[in-house]
Scaffold this active site. Sequence first.
Site, PDB file in Angstrom:
ATOM      1  N   THR A  21       0.860  -1.175   0.000  1.00 56.22           N
ATOM      2  CA  THR A  21       0.000   0.000   0.000  1.00 56.22           C
ATOM      3  C   THR A  21       0.896   1.225   0.000  1.00 56.22           C
ATOM      4  OG1 THR A  21      -0.139   0.070   2.431  1.00 56.22           O
ATOM      5  CG2 THR A  21      -1.857  -1.160   1.240  1.00 56.22           C
ATOM      6  N   SER A  22       0.382   2.337  -0.471  1.00 56.12           N
ATOM      7  CA  SER A  22       1.201   3.541  -0.610  1.00 56.12           C
ATOM      8  C   SER A  22       1.486   4.224   0.713  1.00 56.12           C
ATOM      9  CB  SER A  22       0.522   4.525  -1.569  1.00 56.12           C
ATOM     10  OG  SER A  22       0.386   3.947  -2.855  1.00 56.12           O
ATOM     11  N   THR A  23       0.571   4.075   1.693  1.00 60.76           N
ATOM     12  CA  THR A  23       0.754   4.724   2.991  1.00 60.76           C
ATOM     13  C   THR A  23       0.425   3.744   4.111  1.00 60.76           C
ATOM     14  OG1 THR A  23      -1.539   5.508   3.187  1.00 60.76           O
ATOM     15  CG2 THR A  23       0.009   6.904   1.954  1.00 60.76           C
ATOM     16  N   GLN A  26      -3.373   3.020   4.831  1.00 59.80           N
ATOM     17  CA  GLN A  26      -4.131   2.071   4.020  1.00 59.80           C
ATOM     18  C   GLN A  26      -3.940   0.657   4.556  1.00 59.80           C
ATOM     19  OE1 GLN A  26      -2.140   3.454   0.355  1.00 59.80           O
ATOM     20  NE2 GLN A  26      -4.172   3.844  -0.480  1.00 59.80           N
ATOM     21  N   GLN A  54       4.628   1.769   1.486  1.00 59.51           N
ATOM     22  CA  GLN A  54       5.277   2.971   1.000  1.00 59.51           C
ATOM     23  C   GLN A  54       5.088   3.080  -0.507  1.00 59.51           C
ATOM     24  OE1 GLN A  54       9.339   1.437   2.313  1.00 59.51           O
ATOM     25  NE2 GLN A  54       9.917   2.497   0.419  1.00 59.51           N
TER      26      GLN A  54
END
Length: 231
Positions: A21-23, A26, A54
């Site tokens: 996930t990007s963050t 999430q 990340q």
Amino acid sequence: MDILGYFREEMWMNVYGYHRTSTKEQHLDRGIEEIKTYCKEHQLNLISIFTDQQTGKNFNRPRYTVLVEDVLRPGDTLIVTELDRLGRSKRDTMKQIQRFRDMGVRLMVLELPTTLMDLSKMDNSLAKLMMETINNMMLELYASMAQAELEKKEKRQREGIAMKKQRGEWDDYGRPAAIGQDEFNQAFARVASGEITPTELRNELGLSHATFYRYRKKCLENFPDILQTDR
């Protein structure tokens, strides 16, 4: 190889999952569950699922690095739910796909049916070549779509930041406004009345020269009469 031998091989080959996930806000749960469910339904020997939280702009991620450099071996299979969970830069993603091929690692992308077919089992060489070509085209297409989505998101972020700066709501990138406009207007009234100078107020508020005059401009736009006493 007989059919029973085929299924035994498929069942016991080492399979690893990767999800990103990007963050950190999430959730990883959905992707992890999709990989587990697929492996269970197809009797695949899932060893472990590696995760990172990340950006997918590059591949400098701790768990991904461990997976690729220390864990995967020739004959292993790597499963991701979607190609953009692997990465969102087309160039870098295609380089990673080629890296897997060179390592002898099979990549399966659950959203791409062509990657779920084991082409090594096909006897017809022409059919195999056609499927490999289609598979490569689909991987490149999805990699292009992932990068386009990333570029669109970054464009929207840049536009949003620019608008915030115009409204005086953003001092520097990533930094909240130093002071509310209403609070500045009240403070600036002291300048308009001659109580203090603009420089004294700017130092008191801890604002840069450019930020101070951006607030001042907006204040004078909202209260033009203040110019009569502004010094």
